[in-house]
Every structure is written in structure tokens, then in C-alpha cells.
Scaffold this motif. Structure first.
Motif, mmCIF file in Angstrom:
data_model
loop_
_atom_site.group_PDB
_atom_site.id
_atom_site.type_symbol
_atom_site.label_atom_id
_atom_site.label_comp_id
_atom_site.label_asym_id
_atom_site.label_seq_id
_atom_site.Cartn_x
_atom_site.Cartn_y
_atom_site.Cartn_z
ATOM 1 N N MET A 85 0.975 -1.096 -0.201
ATOM 2 C CA MET A 85 0.077 0.070 -0.025
ATOM 3 C C MET A 85 0.651 1.238 -0.003
ATOM 4 O O MET A 85 1.541 1.771 1.016
ATOM 5 N N GLU A 86 0.792 2.131 -1.024
ATOM 6 C CA GLU A 86 1.508 3.277 -1.190
ATOM 7 C C GLU A 86 0.477 4.358 -1.562
ATOM 8 O O GLU A 86 -0.790 4.005 -1.429
ATOM 9 N N ASP A 87 0.935 5.521 -1.488
ATOM 10 C CA ASP A 87 -0.153 6.824 -1.381
ATOM 11 C C ASP A 87 -0.787 6.996 -2.786
ATOM 12 O O ASP A 87 -2.069 7.232 -2.723
ATOM 13 N N THR A 88 -0.123 6.526 -3.787
ATOM 14 C CA THR A 88 -1.003 6.941 -5.091
ATOM 15 C C THR A 88 -1.475 5.605 -5.749
ATOM 16 O O THR A 88 -2.203 5.564 -6.680
ATOM 17 N N THR B 286 -10.812 7.013 -4.650
ATOM 18 C CA THR B 286 -11.715 6.651 -5.876
ATOM 19 C C THR B 286 -10.424 5.902 -6.873
ATOM 20 O O THR B 286 -9.408 6.398 -7.128
ATOM 21 N N VAL B 287 -10.622 4.674 -7.451
ATOM 22 C CA VAL B 287 -10.043 3.925 -8.263
ATOM 23 C C VAL B 287 -9.820 4.567 -9.898
ATOM 24 O O VAL B 287 -10.881 4.834 -10.215
ATOM 25 N N SER B 288 -8.705 5.106 -10.142
ATOM 26 C CA SER B 288 -8.602 5.444 -11.541
ATOM 27 C C SER B 288 -8.262 4.528 -12.547
ATOM 28 O O SER B 288 -8.774 4.734 -13.842
ATOM 29 N N SER C 290 -4.430 1.955 -9.179
ATOM 30 C CA SER C 290 -3.959 3.494 -9.259
ATOM 31 C C SER C 290 -5.168 4.083 -8.657
ATOM 32 O O SER C 290 -6.154 3.965 -9.128
ATOM 33 N N PHE C 291 -4.775 5.259 -7.987
ATOM 34 C CA PHE C 291 -5.900 6.224 -7.352
ATOM 35 C C PHE C 291 -6.009 7.613 -7.710
ATOM 36 O O PHE C 291 -5.007 7.975 -8.110
ATOM 37 N N SER C 292 -7.252 8.157 -7.884
ATOM 38 C CA SER C 292 -7.362 9.625 -8.090
ATOM 39 C C SER C 292 -7.111 10.078 -6.609
ATOM 40 O O SER C 292 -6.820 9.537 -5.612
ATOM 41 N N SER C 293 -7.167 11.585 -6.658
ATOM 42 C CA SER C 293 -7.153 12.231 -5.401
ATOM 43 C C SER C 293 -8.360 12.547 -4.515
ATOM 44 O O SER C 293 -8.573 12.944 -3.626
#
Length: 375
Positions: A214-217, A238-240, A270-273
Motif C-alpha cells: 500500500m503506497e499513497d498513489t 476512488t480507483v482511476s 491506481s488512485f485519483s485524489s
């Protein structure tokens, strides 16, 4: 073990720890002995047993090897045994070995080996919260390891000081945590769920082996199962995008991401902000955060500079080091005072040998790290 069946489970969380679960069984009650041999002795001051804590430490040069040997029944005893070895073809030398014994028809030894530099402080705690369960916690200056072996064959619920309330049905569950206690990764060995603080972190309809980093982005999930399955994850943002191998499809409902995967799968999520509706204010930058380094993996043709973005919650003096797998500093940037916000650390790595390294940050309050690959 003569006349006994042996099964060894081995994992290497974060590349720094070796975790073993050795199952030994026989048709009759007998004494099983687990041995760890190190190049040191009590007489020379290079071996220090601490058997009340189920541990021993060997010292060689500027490095130490910390070893913890526990068992799931809570009946293990330890002794120091002097043995011989041949450092050269023409002479013998002696060393002290750690012998751990259990008398039973079946024994499961739970061991953790952890190399560290002499200047690194390391604390180990081995506990036996219930029959059939062993818990080992290692706290170092760089990170922490929580390792659980569960031979009950069912669900267990534990209250672990480093993580709080934890539930799983896995035979083995191992987590790497930051020094402040935030999990960086989980390794599930032969189980179907991890529940933390009453909230499902990972679940599947099938028993599987899985590693979740688990990393930030972005998160990285690697899974192995006897058949295609679905894996549900609780995600903070939210998953991008979901990319990788063995991914049949994915859906996001609120904070639950469901992946349909093949028997062997590797997914980069990958995540959005944008936080999911279940995310809390703790997802905001209230602590030092390391963002994705680039380029990754680093190749000789991609320039000489490895860049690591990081974010500070408040103005502080930042210390950044590039370290190898044994914790030795390869490069250290000058300590620099930085205001709150986003910054970048840059290392010249053209002459650094190929391998996996860790970039370690410390802002005077907390420390954290992130692995990088140089090829």
C-alpha cells in the motif's frame, strides 16, 4: 527430523526479514529440535542469548543477526549448544547455536531472522495469545514487522498493540509497518480475509496467498489461488485504473473494490485524489508521505537521477538516505529545512549496483521508507 514429516513455509517481507513456519509431525510423541547456527559465541562476546524472550543475537563486524524462535503451543524451550564449523579447509572453529525444542507429536516452530547494523536498535516480542497461535513483533529503527502463525484451522480475533483489533483465518499473516505503526504491506498465506478495526481490508471466497503493498498513489496486489476468484479490497480513494496480469475485470462500489482474477494475478491499482465516501480526514497529509519515485525501475539509459517526491505536513528538517537491503547507507543527502508541502529528493545513481534499495526519510518526528529498483 528423522522419521517425521516436515513442511516449511517461508516468506521474506520487505526483503529485510526471513519468516519461517516449520511444521513437524510424527506418529509418536518425540522431541523436535529447531537449530539456528551463527558465527559467534558467548565466550567471544559475539552471541547474546535472551531466551526469556525466545531470541538470540549474533554479531559479525558491524552487523547483527537477530533471531526469534517461538512455537504455537507455547511450550518451546531453548539452550545454547557449542558446535564446530570449518571456516577454512585446514582448521576448525567453534560457534554457539540456538537449539529450540518441543516435545509433542506435532510441533510448529515460528521463526523470524532479521539482519541489522549494530547501531540500529531492535526490540522483539514473542507472545502466545491462545493455543495454536504465535505472534512475533519486531520493532526496528526503520520499520516494524508483525508476524502471526495460526494453526487453529479457523478464524482468530486478536488485540495486537501495534495494530489494534485484528481478525483473520490465515495460516500465516505478516505485515510491515512504518515506525509510527501504519501498515505498508500485508502478506496472507493460506487464508481468505483480513479484518482490521472491525473493517474488512481484504476478502475472498477462496483461500489464497496474497501480498498487498500500500503506497499513497497506488496499491499492488499479487495473488495465487487454486482457481479463479474474486477479491474485495477496502480502498481509501476512488480507483482511476487497474492494470496488470490475470485481471478479468473490476468494479468499485463506495469504498469496496472487487477484482475478478485468474489463478495467478498481479494488479496495480491506481488512485485519483478523490477520497471514497468511507475515507476520513486521516487520509489528508497529516504526516510525512513519500510519493511514487521515478523512473521506476531505474535503468541505465533513463538518465543518472532518481527522483522521489515527498510531502511534509509541517515545516521541518528532512534527512534522506538511500540504503541497501541490509540497511547500509549508500548515499545520504544533506539535512535540509523545508516548509510544509510537496518537495523532491534526488539521487545520482548511475554508479549504484543493480538491486533493490530503500529510500528512507525522517522529518524529526516520524520516519518512513519506500523501495526502489535499480537495473
Amino acid at each position: 527430523y528423522q522419521d517425521a514429516d516436515i513442511i516449511r513455509h517461508a516468506v521474506v517481507p520487505n526483503g529485510r526479514y526471513l519468516v519461517l513456519a516449520d511444521e513437524a509431525s510424527s506418529t509418536m510423541t518425540r522431541v523436535f529440535t529447531h537449530q539456528i547456527h551463527g558465527n559467534g559465541s558467548i565466550e567471544r562476546g559475539t552471541y547474546a542469548p535472551a531466551y526469556d524472550n525466545h531470541s538470540g543475537t549474533w554479531t559479525a563486524g558491524d552487523m547483527r543477526l537477530h533471531a526469534v524462535v517461538h512455537d504455537v503451543a507455547g511450550t518451546v524451550t531453548h539452550a545454547t549448544v557449542q558446535r564446530q564449523h570449518a571456516p577454512t579447509s585446514r582448521r576448525f572453529d567453534t560457534h554457539d547455536a540456538m537449539y529450540s525444542t518441543v516435545r509433542a507429536r506435532k510441533a510448529v516452530f515460528h521463526s523470524v531472522l532479521h539482519p541489522a547494523a549494530q547501531h540500529e536498535e531492535t526490540e522483539t516480542v514473542a507472545t502466545h495469545p491462545r493455543h495454536g497461535v504465535s505472534v512475533v513483533h519486531v520493532r526496528g529503527t526503520q520499520d516494524q514487522l508483525l508476524s502471526i502463525v495460526n494453526t487453529t484451522g479457523g478464524d482468530i480475533a486478536l488485540s495486537v498493540p501495534v495494530t489494534g483489533d485484528l481478525e483473520t483465518d490465515a495460516f500465516g499473516l505478516h505485515s510491515i509497518l512504518e515506525t509510527a505503526g501504519r501498515p505498508d504491506s500485508w502478506m496472507l498465506d493460506g487464508g481468505s480475509f483480513i479484518r482490521l478495526h472491525g473493517r474488512m481490508l481484504l476478502s475472498s471466497s477462496q483461500s489464497l496467498r496474497a501480498t498487498l503493498r500500500m503506497e499513497d498513489t497506488a496499491w499492488c496486489l499479487v495473488s495465487t489461488c487454486s482457481q479463479a476468484t474474486e477479491i474485495a479490497l477496502h480502498v481509501p480513494f476512488t480507483v482511476s485504473a487497474v492494470a496488470g496480469a490475470g485481471i478479468r475485470g473490476w468494479t468499485l462500489h463506495g469504498s469496496t473494490l472487487t477484482l475478478s482474477v485468474d489463478e495467478v494475478a498481479e494488479a496495480v491499482i491506481s488512485f485519483s485524489s478523490t477520497p471514497t465516501h468511507a475515507a476520513t480526514a486521516s487520509a489528508q497529509p497529516t504526516r510525512l508521505k513519500i510519493h511514487a519515485p521515478y523512473p521506476q525501475p531505474f535503468h541505465g539509459g533513463s538518465g543518472n537521477i532518481l527522483t522521489i517526491p515527498y510531502e511534509l505536513p509541517a515545516a521541518s528538517t528532512v534527512r534522506v538516505s538511500l540504503c541497501d537491503m541490509l540497511g547500509r547507507r549508500i548515499q545520504t543527502l544533506p539535512a535540509t529545512f523545508r516548509p510544509a508541502g510537496m518537495h523532491h529528493a534526488r539521487f545520482s545513481v548511475a554508479d549504484v549496483p543493480h538491486g533493490v534499495y530503500f529510500v528512507r526519510f525522517h522529518d524529526g518526528r516520524t520516519g518512513t521508507q519506500r523501495h526502489v529498483i535499480i537495473r
